[in-house]
Design a protein around this motif. Sequence first.
Motif, mmCIF file in Angstrom:
data_model
loop_
_atom_site.group_PDB
_atom_site.id
_atom_site.type_symbol
_atom_site.label_atom_id
_atom_site.label_comp_id
_atom_site.label_asym_id
_atom_site.label_seq_id
_atom_site.Cartn_x
_atom_site.Cartn_y
_atom_site.Cartn_z
ATOM 1 N N GLY A 1 22.973 9.738 13.613
ATOM 2 C CA GLY A 1 21.828 9.841 12.721
ATOM 3 C C GLY A 1 20.485 9.707 13.402
ATOM 4 N N GLN A 2 19.448 9.656 12.553
ATOM 5 C CA GLN A 2 18.066 9.413 12.994
ATOM 6 C C GLN A 2 17.438 8.375 12.074
ATOM 7 O OE1 GLN A 2 15.172 12.194 14.730
ATOM 8 N NE2 GLN A 2 16.494 13.832 13.987
ATOM 9 N N PHE B 1 25.186 -1.510 9.973
ATOM 10 C CA PHE B 1 24.282 -1.320 8.847
ATOM 11 C C PHE B 1 23.930 0.161 8.776
ATOM 12 C CE2 PHE B 1 23.881 -5.566 10.460
ATOM 13 C CZ PHE B 1 23.722 -6.382 9.349
ATOM 14 N N THR B 2 24.195 0.802 7.641
ATOM 15 C CA THR B 2 24.016 2.246 7.510
ATOM 16 C C THR B 2 23.296 2.592 6.215
ATOM 17 O OG1 THR B 2 25.982 2.861 6.219
ATOM 18 C CG2 THR B 2 26.317 2.393 8.575
ATOM 19 N N ASN B 3 22.970 3.862 6.072
ATOM 20 C CA ASN B 3 22.326 4.313 4.836
ATOM 21 C C ASN B 3 23.290 4.336 3.651
ATOM 22 O OD1 ASN B 3 23.772 6.486 5.951
ATOM 23 N ND2 ASN B 3 22.448 7.998 4.953
ATOM 24 N N TYR C 1 25.572 13.447 12.171
ATOM 25 C CA TYR C 1 25.772 12.405 11.168
ATOM 26 C C TYR C 1 27.265 12.145 10.972
ATOM 27 C CZ TYR C 1 20.882 13.172 9.787
ATOM 28 O OH TYR C 1 19.518 13.277 9.779
ATOM 29 N N GLY C 2 27.562 11.012 10.314
ATOM 30 C CA GLY C 2 28.894 10.794 9.784
ATOM 31 C C GLY C 2 29.889 10.078 10.663
ATOM 32 N N HIS C 3 29.476 9.478 11.771
ATOM 33 C CA HIS C 3 30.477 8.889 12.662
ATOM 34 C C HIS C 3 29.884 7.800 13.547
ATOM 35 C CE1 HIS C 3 28.699 12.305 14.935
ATOM 36 N NE2 HIS C 3 28.654 11.386 15.889
ATOM 37 N N ILE C 4 30.804 7.105 14.216
ATOM 38 C CA ILE C 4 30.478 6.169 15.287
ATOM 39 C C ILE C 4 31.358 6.524 16.478
ATOM 40 C CG2 ILE C 4 30.677 3.760 16.046
ATOM 41 C CD1 ILE C 4 29.960 2.912 13.205
ATOM 42 N N PHE D 1 33.799 7.079 6.329
ATOM 43 C CA PHE D 1 32.355 7.287 6.377
ATOM 44 C C PHE D 1 31.984 8.573 5.644
ATOM 45 C CE2 PHE D 1 32.266 4.975 10.712
ATOM 46 C CZ PHE D 1 32.139 3.746 10.074
ATOM 47 N N ASN D 2 30.821 8.560 4.989
ATOM 48 C CA ASN D 2 30.290 9.793 4.417
ATOM 49 C C ASN D 2 29.878 10.738 5.526
ATOM 50 O OD1 ASN D 2 29.753 7.477 2.393
ATOM 51 N ND2 ASN D 2 29.521 9.324 1.151
ATOM 52 N N SER D 3 29.899 12.015 5.235
ATOM 53 C CA SER D 3 29.588 13.012 6.264
ATOM 54 C C SER D 3 28.145 12.942 6.731
ATOM 55 C CB SER D 3 29.897 14.420 5.752
ATOM 56 O OG SER D 3 29.111 14.712 4.605
ATOM 57 N N ASP D 4 27.259 12.349 5.907
ATOM 58 C CA ASP D 4 25.858 12.203 6.309
ATOM 59 C C ASP D 4 25.508 10.740 6.586
ATOM 60 O OD1 ASP D 4 26.121 11.512 3.668
ATOM 61 O OD2 ASP D 4 24.336 12.579 2.976
ATOM 62 N N LEU D 5 26.486 10.000 7.082
ATOM 63 C CA LEU D 5 26.239 8.610 7.471
ATOM 64 C C LEU D 5 25.161 8.539 8.554
ATOM 65 C CD1 LEU D 5 27.668 5.650 7.121
ATOM 66 C CD2 LEU D 5 28.489 6.152 9.434
ATOM 67 N N ASP D 6 24.185 7.676 8.319
ATOM 68 C CA ASP D 6 23.079 7.458 9.247
ATOM 69 C C ASP D 6 23.098 5.973 9.617
ATOM 70 O OD1 ASP D 6 20.811 7.801 10.717
ATOM 71 O OD2 ASP D 6 19.517 8.373 9.056
ATOM 72 N N VAL D 7 23.262 5.673 10.893
ATOM 73 C CA VAL D 7 23.524 4.303 11.329
ATOM 74 C C VAL D 7 22.241 3.643 11.825
ATOM 75 C CG1 VAL D 7 24.908 2.833 12.827
ATOM 76 C CG2 VAL D 7 25.860 4.990 11.971
ATOM 77 N N ALA D 8 21.951 2.474 11.274
ATOM 78 C CA ALA D 8 20.767 1.730 11.693
ATOM 79 C C ALA D 8 21.063 0.885 12.919
ATOM 80 C CB ALA D 8 20.273 0.851 10.556
ATOM 81 N N LYS D 9 22.075 0.036 12.813
ATOM 82 C CA LYS D 9 22.408 -0.889 13.898
ATOM 83 C C LYS D 9 23.903 -1.187 13.887
ATOM 84 C CE LYS D 9 17.926 -3.231 14.283
ATOM 85 N NZ LYS D 9 17.163 -4.472 14.017
ATOM 86 N N ILE D 10 24.400 -1.544 15.059
ATOM 87 C CA ILE D 10 25.782 -1.980 15.228
ATOM 88 C C ILE D 10 25.753 -3.292 15.995
ATOM 89 C CG2 ILE D 10 28.042 -1.411 16.182
ATOM 90 C CD1 ILE D 10 27.188 1.541 16.109
#
Length: 863
Positions: free
Chosen positions: A164-165, A232-234, A190-193, A210-219
Amino acid sequence: MKKLLKLAIISMLSFNVLILFAQTPQYFKDLQTKKKISTTSVNWTNVGPGMSGYNEIYYAHPTDPNSMYMSLDMGNAYYTHDNGLNWTTIKDWDTDGEKGRTMDADFSRQNPDFGFALDASGKLMVTHNRGTSYQWVSSWPGSKKHSCITVDPNNDNNWYVGSGQFWRVKKMHRSKAKLHGTIPLSGTEYGHIYISKDKGLSWKKITDKFNSDLDVAKIFVDPKNSDVVYTFTNYGFYKSTDGGYTWARKGKGLPYNLPRDGGIFFNKKTSEVSLYLVEQTNYKDNGKGGVKTSGGVFKSIDGGENWVSILGDLPFDLNKINSYDNTVRYYKTLANWFSISINEAKKRFPNKPAFTYPVFNKLVISKTNSNEIYLSSNVGHDKSFGPDLWVSKNGGKHWEVCLRTGAYWVNKTDKEYWKSRNQPLGMNAKFAHLHKEKTEAKVSSSVRMLFSKVNGEIITGCGQQTLRSTDQGTSWQQIHDDETTPGSGAWVGRGGSNLPGHDMLLETGTSQYLLVTGEHGLWTTTTGGEKIKPDAVAVKQLEGQTQGNTKNNKHSSSVAAVAVHPNDPNTLYILSFRQSNRGAFRKSTDGGKTWKNISQPVSDSSKLTNSIEQKDILIDKKNPNNIFFIVPLEDHAPWAKELRMINGRKTKREFEVGVYRSQDGGYNWEVVNKGLPKGANVFRLEMDPKNSKILYASVNRPMDKSAKGGLYKSKNSGNTWSKVKIPSEIKSVNHFSINKKTGTWYLSAGEGIGEIDAGGTWISKNKGKKWKKIFFMPNVFETYSSNVDSNTILVNVQMGHKIKNLNPGVYFSKDGGTSWTKANYKIGQPARIMTLRPDIKDANVFWLATYGSGFYRGIYKPQ
């Protein structure tokens, strides 16, 4: 390329032009085919002011308090290993410098020199020297941008990258209709780790639940158990108990489970792990002409299974701080949230809430104290309102506004209300040249980054400067400039410039040089820099933020060009390309202390036109009432595909392009294009040093190739123009200069997407009768020879797509062009050099301006 191998004189009878090819074809063949390493014989020093642009991304080394890193919005990135006293570019100066901007990074807790970073283009990079330099990771499977990267603090074999962004705050807005953000953004995955368990040698893509448009803030990896990973994600807070392979959404106690940010704290004494989360603020129509605010800040001490609110007393009464610059931003926030217009928001919600808080987008826990918590909201670029940096020093029970700038806090406005909240008053931040503006302006400060260092220091960005607090947010100091003497207004930058350097004027009639910038006005070099560092150059602002604004006279922040009256160095002229005074001809008669607009030669009332490029103010030395400048059809844009952009709008342009002339000292203007090709791009203007009636116009072929380029000459102060004969392979002339001592002509040519042989530097020693090509690259932007020593020649090379953008930047010759040396050492953005000049007093000193890293002075010392 065959022409490069010919050591012959080719007669071109149709133009009566002779071309003598250079004697070193292999050197140029190498330049066009492989990366060339820069000499270290030219020592470049970044000339202030420091910073002066938005700090997009900031991170600090997790174990070394002296190492910090920043990635800035002008495309550059820097590191420091001495706690901010000196900053150096991270980017590879022997490439085009467009890649390698670090967007996030982390470092091993076992080996502090080893780490990985995400590049802005989507690549992964590895460092083995604590972030001083990076190399690309060939095993990385990602092809587009990713959001964050994390290492297991217990085991540096384990790395995690989130897609993500998430942190692109200008674009990533949330609303009731788009709870997960304005996604997708172009060039993003988007959508993965991604997981690596072997120090980045291989990567596994995880998409579990995960949703296909998962946007990740922090791990975060749990400091006590490497199998437990949090993200933490959207789409919410997720937890893994098997090292990141499978995930479960957790969030009992969270009203929405829509994180805007998250944090972790490990108490080594108690072995307690605490998690923190700030929710997306929600607004609901209360049916009474107002809104109900919900969301807040939460904490978990059981691995994210359960969450409790720590919002405490943060909510405020908007009616009590109405003068805080809230009304407009509040209704903008509601308009965005409900997807309505601002006017409709005002009609639907006339009653302001007594209990509310803004949309937060950053949460930081001090690395040394779990009770010290910071929250920020970027009111300048996100959809938010109110004070934008808060701190709690007791775990969330009591909150204070801890970054206080602007007239509101200076004047202690709404004093009684804030005192009733146990809130400190008064401005508590010190800036460099921005201090006056920050004292007088509205309070919105656009906090775009927030970070805690390992030693507990807090770093934030306020407007266009980076601030540090060492006392829990009680006070803040900028960390990018040193003042030569307190109160002098003369600053020495520390090397971390984020300034759009635009132009320079070295011949000023004084010992000082003038530096032209975007967003930060006009600067002069001055004395006192040696008090800070032996090789430092101090600068002082002549026009810009330090001037302040009055109702009838706003300062110019983005200056396009500058000139000095030939008989009076205290009389200065400038043009502005955007923001206040755009297109106005501005004059000072007291050396830059005061300014006023004396005419408006260029104007465009359309809101669609953000900027109007203007260049090369020239003044007739014999008759100073004759003043010239140009407005190109297309202006130089080193970040654009063809390195060009249309100047203003393509259609319905209100201003004319070409050569502008005034015959009454700048009060009235006319466009004098007679004889110039219709539709061509007049790109630069030069005045003959011995006869000021003679002008030379460098003309580009426009991007659509609808007109021809060339070199044009006027013998009558611009009344008429005629074509100068030049080599036929040249399609676009970028620049023309004349050495004052020898009279030698230097012509620079080429295009970003042009043919290889159409670019380069040609010289003529007989006013264009014969030409000799001395430099072979497809896109030469400028060539200047020193008036002190004509054998010293500087060439500014821009990117050439036909040679895969190899080796742009600085080249110099000390033998009149027989041999050349590349000199980009420690210049972070060599493809964004806007101008390159030899010093007017010392042939071994060079100056340059970059669009993104400010100004540099280079000193050549033969090795």
